[in-house]
Design a protein around this motif. Structure first.
Motif, PDB file in Angstrom:
ATOM      1  N   PHE A 162       0.832  -1.207   0.000  1.00 58.36           N
ATOM      2  CA  PHE A 162       0.000   0.000   0.000  1.00 58.36           C
ATOM      3  C   PHE A 162       0.863   1.251   0.000  1.00 58.36           C
ATOM      4  O   PHE A 162       0.509   2.254  -0.620  1.00 58.36           O
ATOM      5  CB  PHE A 162      -0.941   0.029   1.199  1.00 58.36           C
ATOM      6  N   GLY A 163       1.994   1.194   0.674  1.00 56.20           N
ATOM      7  CA  GLY A 163       2.915   2.335   0.650  1.00 56.20           C
ATOM      8  C   GLY A 163       3.411   2.611  -0.761  1.00 56.20           C
ATOM      9  O   GLY A 163       3.460   3.758  -1.206  1.00 56.20           O
ATOM     10  N   TRP A 164       3.759   1.573  -1.491  1.00 57.21           N
ATOM     11  CA  TRP A 164       4.202   1.727  -2.882  1.00 57.21           C
ATOM     12  C   TRP A 164       3.093   2.308  -3.741  1.00 57.21           C
ATOM     13  O   TRP A 164       3.310   3.196  -4.554  1.00 57.21           O
ATOM     14  CB  TRP A 164       4.607   0.368  -3.459  1.00 57.21           C
ATOM     15  N   TRP A 165       1.879   1.785  -3.584  1.00 62.27           N
ATOM     16  CA  TRP A 165       0.761   2.251  -4.407  1.00 62.27           C
ATOM     17  C   TRP A 165       0.475   3.725  -4.151  1.00 62.27           C
ATOM     18  O   TRP A 165       0.200   4.471  -5.078  1.00 62.27           O
ATOM     19  CB  TRP A 165      -0.485   1.432  -4.155  1.00 62.27           C
ATOM     20  N   TYR A 166       0.546   4.144  -2.889  1.00 61.16           N
ATOM     21  CA  TYR A 166       0.295   5.543  -2.571  1.00 61.16           C
ATOM     22  C   TYR A 166       1.352   6.435  -3.208  1.00 61.16           C
ATOM     23  O   TYR A 166       1.031   7.475  -3.777  1.00 61.16           O
ATOM     24  CB  TYR A 166       0.267   5.761  -1.058  1.00 61.16           C
ATOM     25  N   VAL A 167       2.591   6.042  -3.124  1.00 63.68           N
ATOM     26  CA  VAL A 167       3.667   6.844  -3.707  1.00 63.68           C
ATOM     27  C   VAL A 167       3.509   6.932  -5.227  1.00 63.68           C
ATOM     28  O   VAL A 167       3.634   8.008  -5.806  1.00 63.68           O
ATOM     29  CB  VAL A 167       5.051   6.272  -3.335  1.00 63.68           C
ATOM     30  N   LEU A 168       3.204   5.821  -5.874  1.00 63.89           N
ATOM     31  CA  LEU A 168       3.010   5.846  -7.322  1.00 63.89           C
ATOM     32  C   LEU A 168       1.816   6.717  -7.707  1.00 63.89           C
ATOM     33  O   LEU A 168       1.871   7.479  -8.674  1.00 63.89           O
ATOM     34  CB  LEU A 168       2.835   4.429  -7.854  1.00 63.89           C
ATOM     35  N   TYR A 169       0.738   6.637  -6.957  1.00 65.95           N
ATOM     36  CA  TYR A 169      -0.417   7.488  -7.214  1.00 65.95           C
ATOM     37  C   TYR A 169      -0.022   8.961  -7.091  1.00 65.95           C
ATOM     38  O   TYR A 169      -0.367   9.777  -7.941  1.00 65.95           O
ATOM     39  CB  TYR A 169      -1.552   7.167  -6.233  1.00 65.95           C
ATOM     40  N   TYR A 170       0.687   9.291  -6.036  1.00 65.08           N
ATOM     41  CA  TYR A 170       1.110  10.682  -5.823  1.00 65.08           C
ATOM     42  C   TYR A 170       1.995  11.165  -6.961  1.00 65.08           C
ATOM     43  O   TYR A 170       1.819  12.274  -7.457  1.00 65.08           O
ATOM     44  CB  TYR A 170       1.838  10.811  -4.486  1.00 65.08           C
ATOM     45  N   VAL A 171       2.936  10.355  -7.386  1.00 69.00           N
ATOM     46  CA  VAL A 171       3.849  10.745  -8.460  1.00 69.00           C
ATOM     47  C   VAL A 171       3.076  11.015  -9.744  1.00 69.00           C
ATOM     48  O   VAL A 171       3.283  12.027 -10.407  1.00 69.00           O
ATOM     49  CB  VAL A 171       4.927   9.654  -8.698  1.00 69.00           C
ATOM     50  N   PHE A 172       2.161  10.129 -10.088  1.00 69.18           N
ATOM     51  CA  PHE A 172       1.414  10.302 -11.350  1.00 69.18           C
ATOM     52  C   PHE A 172       0.357  11.395 -11.263  1.00 69.18           C
ATOM     53  O   PHE A 172       0.054  12.052 -12.248  1.00 69.18           O
ATOM     54  CB  PHE A 172       0.783   8.985 -11.795  1.00 69.18           C
ATOM     55  N   ALA A 173      -0.216  11.601 -10.099  1.00 67.29           N
ATOM     56  CA  ALA A 173      -1.309  12.560  -9.964  1.00 67.29           C
ATOM     57  C   ALA A 173      -0.817  13.988  -9.738  1.00 67.29           C
ATOM     58  O   ALA A 173      -1.411  14.936 -10.250  1.00 67.29           O
ATOM     59  CB  ALA A 173      -2.230  12.149  -8.828  1.00 67.29           C
ATOM     60  N   TYR A 174       0.270  14.181  -8.980  1.00 68.24           N
ATOM     61  CA  TYR A 174       0.644  15.518  -8.564  1.00 68.24           C
ATOM     62  C   TYR A 174       2.008  15.990  -9.051  1.00 68.24           C
ATOM     63  O   TYR A 174       2.261  17.185  -9.078  1.00 68.24           O
ATOM     64  CB  TYR A 174       0.593  15.633  -7.039  1.00 68.24           C
ATOM     65  N   ALA A 175       2.890  15.094  -9.366  1.00 73.08           N
ATOM     66  CA  ALA A 175       4.238  15.504  -9.779  1.00 73.08           C
ATOM     67  C   ALA A 175       4.198  15.893 -11.260  1.00 73.08           C
ATOM     68  O   ALA A 175       3.735  15.143 -12.104  1.00 73.08           O
ATOM     69  CB  ALA A 175       5.225  14.372  -9.562  1.00 73.08           C
TER      70      ALA A 175
END
Length: 46
Positions: A32-45
């Motif tokens: 879940f930690g990985w999924w959250y980080v990937l979501y953040y990278v694709f959504a906000y970065a």
């Protein structure tokens, strides 16, 4: 950035294992930690 993601997953794994004493829960929290980080990278970065 890769080191931070890996470190975050390891920390989530360790904390979860110490709290619940279950490898399965620890693996789930690490994922879940990985999924959250990937979501953040694709959504906000940008």
């Amino acid at each position: 950035m890769k080191e931070g993601i890996g470190l975050g997953s390891v920390i989530a794994f360790i904390i979860s294992y110490r709290k619940w004493h279950s490898i399965l829960w620890a693996l789930l929290h690490g994922c879940f930690g990985w999924w959250y980080v990937l979501y953040y990278v694709f959504a906000y970065a940008k």
